[in-house]
Design a protein around this motif. Structure first.
Motif, PDB file in Angstrom:
ATOM      1  N   LYS A   3       0.824  -1.200   0.000  1.00 46.95           N
ATOM      2  CA  LYS A   3       0.000   0.000   0.000  1.00 46.95           C
ATOM      3  C   LYS A   3       0.865   1.260   0.000  1.00 46.95           C
ATOM      4  O   LYS A   3       0.554   2.243  -0.672  1.00 46.95           O
ATOM      5  CB  LYS A   3      -0.924   0.008   1.217  1.00 46.95           C
ATOM      6  N   VAL A   4       1.935   1.216   0.758  1.00 46.85           N
ATOM      7  CA  VAL A   4       2.833   2.377   0.835  1.00 46.85           C
ATOM      8  C   VAL A   4       3.413   2.678  -0.545  1.00 46.85           C
ATOM      9  O   VAL A   4       3.461   3.839  -0.979  1.00 46.85           O
ATOM     10  CB  VAL A   4       3.965   2.137   1.849  1.00 46.85           C
ATOM     11  N   GLU A   5       3.851   1.641  -1.250  1.00 49.70           N
ATOM     12  CA  GLU A   5       4.437   1.833  -2.578  1.00 49.70           C
ATOM     13  C   GLU A   5       3.401   2.363  -3.569  1.00 49.70           C
ATOM     14  O   GLU A   5       3.690   3.257  -4.376  1.00 49.70           O
ATOM     15  CB  GLU A   5       5.025   0.511  -3.078  1.00 49.70           C
ATOM     16  N   GLU A   6       2.188   1.822  -3.498  1.00 49.43           N
ATOM     17  CA  GLU A   6       1.124   2.308  -4.380  1.00 49.43           C
ATOM     18  C   GLU A   6       0.845   3.787  -4.109  1.00 49.43           C
ATOM     19  O   GLU A   6       0.688   4.593  -5.033  1.00 49.43           O
ATOM     20  CB  GLU A   6      -0.150   1.489  -4.173  1.00 49.43           C
ATOM     21  N   PHE A   7       0.770   4.129  -2.825  1.00 45.84           N
ATOM     22  CA  PHE A   7       0.482   5.509  -2.460  1.00 45.84           C
ATOM     23  C   PHE A   7       1.585   6.446  -2.938  1.00 45.84           C
ATOM     24  O   PHE A   7       1.304   7.522  -3.497  1.00 45.84           O
ATOM     25  CB  PHE A   7       0.313   5.625  -0.941  1.00 45.84           C
ATOM     26  N   GLU A   8       2.842   6.070  -2.726  1.00 48.68           N
ATOM     27  CA  GLU A   8       3.949   6.939  -3.122  1.00 48.68           C
ATOM     28  C   GLU A   8       3.983   7.157  -4.630  1.00 48.68           C
ATOM     29  O   GLU A   8       4.338   8.243  -5.098  1.00 48.68           O
ATOM     30  CB  GLU A   8       5.281   6.359  -2.634  1.00 48.68           C
ATOM     31  N   GLU A   9       3.596   6.151  -5.394  1.00 51.86           N
ATOM     32  CA  GLU A   9       3.542   6.314  -6.847  1.00 51.86           C
ATOM     33  C   GLU A   9       2.491   7.334  -7.264  1.00 51.86           C
ATOM     34  O   GLU A   9       2.609   7.987  -8.297  1.00 51.86           O
ATOM     35  CB  GLU A   9       3.234   4.966  -7.516  1.00 51.86           C
ATOM     36  N   LEU A  10       1.454   7.466  -6.440  1.00 52.33           N
ATOM     37  CA  LEU A  10       0.334   8.350  -6.771  1.00 52.33           C
ATOM     38  C   LEU A  10       0.378   9.678  -6.025  1.00 52.33           C
ATOM     39  O   LEU A  10      -0.455  10.554  -6.262  1.00 52.33           O
ATOM     40  CB  LEU A  10      -0.989   7.640  -6.455  1.00 52.33           C
ATOM     41  N   ARG A  11       1.346   9.862  -5.131  1.00 50.78           N
ATOM     42  CA  ARG A  11       1.374  11.056  -4.280  1.00 50.78           C
ATOM     43  C   ARG A  11       1.386  12.347  -5.101  1.00 50.78           C
ATOM     44  O   ARG A  11       0.682  13.306  -4.778  1.00 50.78           O
ATOM     45  CB  ARG A  11       2.597  11.021  -3.358  1.00 50.78           C
ATOM     46  N   SER A  12       2.188  12.403  -6.165  1.00 48.37           N
ATOM     47  CA  SER A  12       2.272  13.615  -6.972  1.00 48.37           C
ATOM     48  C   SER A  12       0.921  13.965  -7.603  1.00 48.37           C
ATOM     49  O   SER A  12       0.497  15.124  -7.602  1.00 48.37           O
ATOM     50  CB  SER A  12       3.326  13.463  -8.068  1.00 48.37           C
ATOM     51  N   LEU A  13       0.247  12.951  -8.158  1.00 52.15           N
ATOM     52  CA  LEU A  13      -1.071  13.170  -8.744  1.00 52.15           C
ATOM     53  C   LEU A  13      -2.038  13.700  -7.695  1.00 52.15           C
ATOM     54  O   LEU A  13      -2.781  14.663  -7.946  1.00 52.15           O
ATOM     55  CB  LEU A  13      -1.606  11.866  -9.339  1.00 52.15           C
ATOM     56  N   LEU A  14      -2.026  13.088  -6.527  1.00 49.08           N
ATOM     57  CA  LEU A  14      -2.956  13.486  -5.468  1.00 49.08           C
ATOM     58  C   LEU A  14      -2.696  14.918  -5.012  1.00 49.08           C
ATOM     59  O   LEU A  14      -3.628  15.708  -4.830  1.00 49.08           O
ATOM     60  CB  LEU A  14      -2.836  12.525  -4.280  1.00 49.08           C
ATOM     61  N   PHE A  15      -1.423  15.265  -4.837  1.00 50.95           N
ATOM     62  CA  PHE A  15      -1.090  16.629  -4.440  1.00 50.95           C
ATOM     63  C   PHE A  15      -1.493  17.612  -5.535  1.00 50.95           C
ATOM     64  O   PHE A  15      -2.032  18.687  -5.253  1.00 50.95           O
ATOM     65  CB  PHE A  15       0.404  16.757  -4.151  1.00 50.95           C
ATOM     66  N   SER A  16      -1.246  17.257  -6.786  1.00 50.96           N
ATOM     67  CA  SER A  16      -1.581  18.132  -7.906  1.00 50.96           C
ATOM     68  C   SER A  16      -3.073  18.424  -7.957  1.00 50.96           C
ATOM     69  O   SER A  16      -3.498  19.560  -8.197  1.00 50.96           O
ATOM     70  CB  SER A  16      -1.127  17.507  -9.228  1.00 50.96           C
ATOM     71  N   ILE A  17      -3.883  17.387  -7.736  1.00 51.18           N
ATOM     72  CA  ILE A  17      -5.332  17.573  -7.722  1.00 51.18           C
ATOM     73  C   ILE A  17      -5.735  18.473  -6.559  1.00 51.18           C
ATOM     74  O   ILE A  17      -6.472  19.461  -6.728  1.00 51.18           O
ATOM     75  CB  ILE A  17      -6.055  16.212  -7.613  1.00 51.18           C
ATOM     76  N   ALA A  18      -5.247  18.140  -5.371  1.00 51.29           N
ATOM     77  CA  ALA A  18      -5.661  18.871  -4.162  1.00 51.29           C
ATOM     78  C   ALA A  18      -5.228  20.332  -4.212  1.00 51.29           C
ATOM     79  O   ALA A  18      -5.996  21.230  -3.846  1.00 51.29           O
ATOM     80  CB  ALA A  18      -5.090  18.194  -2.925  1.00 51.29           C
ATOM     81  N   TYR A  19      -4.000  20.598  -4.679  1.00 48.27           N
ATOM     82  CA  TYR A  19      -3.525  21.980  -4.717  1.00 48.27           C
ATOM     83  C   TYR A  19      -4.342  22.813  -5.697  1.00 48.27           C
ATOM     84  O   TYR A  19      -4.685  23.971  -5.423  1.00 48.27           O
ATOM     85  CB  TYR A  19      -2.045  22.039  -5.084  1.00 48.27           C
ATOM     86  N   ARG A  20      -4.671  22.256  -6.846  1.00 47.83           N
ATOM     87  CA  ARG A  20      -5.431  23.016  -7.837  1.00 47.83           C
ATOM     88  C   ARG A  20      -6.862  23.278  -7.376  1.00 47.83           C
ATOM     89  O   ARG A  20      -7.457  24.287  -7.740  1.00 47.83           O
ATOM     90  CB  ARG A  20      -5.403  22.290  -9.183  1.00 47.83           C
ATOM     91  N   ILE A  21      -7.422  22.372  -6.589  1.00 50.52           N
ATOM     92  CA  ILE A  21      -8.756  22.610  -6.039  1.00 50.52           C
ATOM     93  C   ILE A  21      -8.698  23.657  -4.927  1.00 50.52           C
ATOM     94  O   ILE A  21      -9.542  24.553  -4.855  1.00 50.52           O
ATOM     95  CB  ILE A  21      -9.372  21.302  -5.502  1.00 50.52           C
ATOM     96  N   LEU A  22      -7.667  23.588  -4.081  1.00 47.51           N
ATOM     97  CA  LEU A  22      -7.628  24.397  -2.863  1.00 47.51           C
ATOM     98  C   LEU A  22      -6.802  25.679  -2.978  1.00 47.51           C
ATOM     99  O   LEU A  22      -7.041  26.634  -2.241  1.00 47.51           O
ATOM    100  CB  LEU A  22      -7.069  23.550  -1.712  1.00 47.51           C
TER     101      LEU A  22
END
Length: 307
Positions: A3-22
């Protein structure tokens, strides 16, 4: 894959989405962390980590944005997003591709949209999610998402920012601008500014800020060319950086603490807008924050002592 590896692979996408919304680095990071906690605590393994995490971070960000809207309506002076120097998790090539969508101008334009419209627009237009993925992320039907996207596009097209396609040319113009700024070269500055250029500052009532936007090449050049040489006399430095995917700089006091950021919107070989973020609440993620009031007092004292 854990799970940690899956999350780290997606962290940039998640941050990019959240920052653009917020429009907030700190709130985006909190949203990503909360998404991880929910992913980690999930008793079953989702079929798609990307679908689960992007849905989770989108819904968290929408909820935070709804509560933030009230605070922004009561904000003192112009409101700008927290300046983003770079996404530390993102591949540089992908960062270039997404640069315009994270610019100050683009993020301010997104403020015209409702939280749902904003999320749908970003997921579909910026990140290329399918309508089924968008619908799952925001908890609406595909038909409803298509309608939300149509409304969002109308708002965005009405004031969509345009930028120089040639990044090298944009950076070269910015380099000349900051050289002229340090030298107090008013004429040199004016040559680089669009006739209707705007200089706008966000202090949030917590730092010295412009009473209103300064408009026009002559006015902006004269103000900047007068103020910055005095800042340099008290050892303030101007450190070039990309700010929100556009040319800019971090301005620091003599101790290296962050005083404010500057970002430049460039079009047709001229600087169209200069955005300055001075509010200390929006600068802490860059580094220790300077006392802008103390710097302002010192400049006034030095100017007064030297006529």
């Amino acid at each position: 894959m854990s799970k940690v590896e899956e999350f780290e692979e997606l962290r940039s996408l998640l941050f990019s989405i959240a920052y653009r919304i917020l429009g907030s680095v700190s709130e985006a990071e909190d949203a990503v962390q909360e998404a991880w906690l929910r992913f980690d605590a999930s008793p079953t393994r989702p079929d798609s980590a990307k679908a689960f995490l992007s849905t989770t971070v989108t819904r968290i960000a929408i909820d935070v944005l709804r509560s933030a809207r009230v605070r922004r309506e009561e904000y003192v002076g112009p409101w700008f997003p927290e300046p983003l120097l770079s996404d530390p998790y993102q591949d540089p090539a992908r960062a270039v591709e997404l640069a315009d969508s994270v610019s100050m101008a683009a993020l301010l334009l997104l403020e015209r949209l409702s939280p749902l419209e904003r999320a749908v627009f970003l997921l579909r237009e910026v990140f290329g999610f399918g309508y089924d993925e968008v619908a799952a992320a925001v908890g609406r039907s595909e038909a409803a998402c298509r309608q939300l996207l149509v409304r969002a596009r109308k708002h965005m097209e009405a004031g969509r920012p345009r930028f120089e396609a040639d990044r090298a040319e944009r950076q070269e113009l910015a380099s000349r601008f900051f050289d002229a700024l340090k030298e107090g070269d008013v004429g040199g500055l004016q040559d680089l500014l669009a006739a209707d250029v705007q200089l706008v500052g966000d202090g949030g009532g917590k730092a010295p800020q412009l009473a209103r936007a300064v408009v026009g090449a002559e006015n902006v050049a004269r103000l900047l060319g007068t103020v910055f040489p005095w800042l340099i006399r008290i050892d303030v430095t101007c450190e070039p950086h990309e700010i929100n995917g556009q040319p800019g700089a971090v301005v620091r006091d003599r101790d290296g603490k962050v005083l404010h950021t500057l970002s430049l919107d460039v079009l047709d070989g001229r600087i169209q807008t200069i955005c300055s973020v001075v509010n200390p609440d929006k600068l802490g993620h860059i580094g220790p924050v300077a006392d802008a009031w103390a710097v302002d007092r010192e400049v006034k004292r030095v100017r007064g002592g030297r006529g």
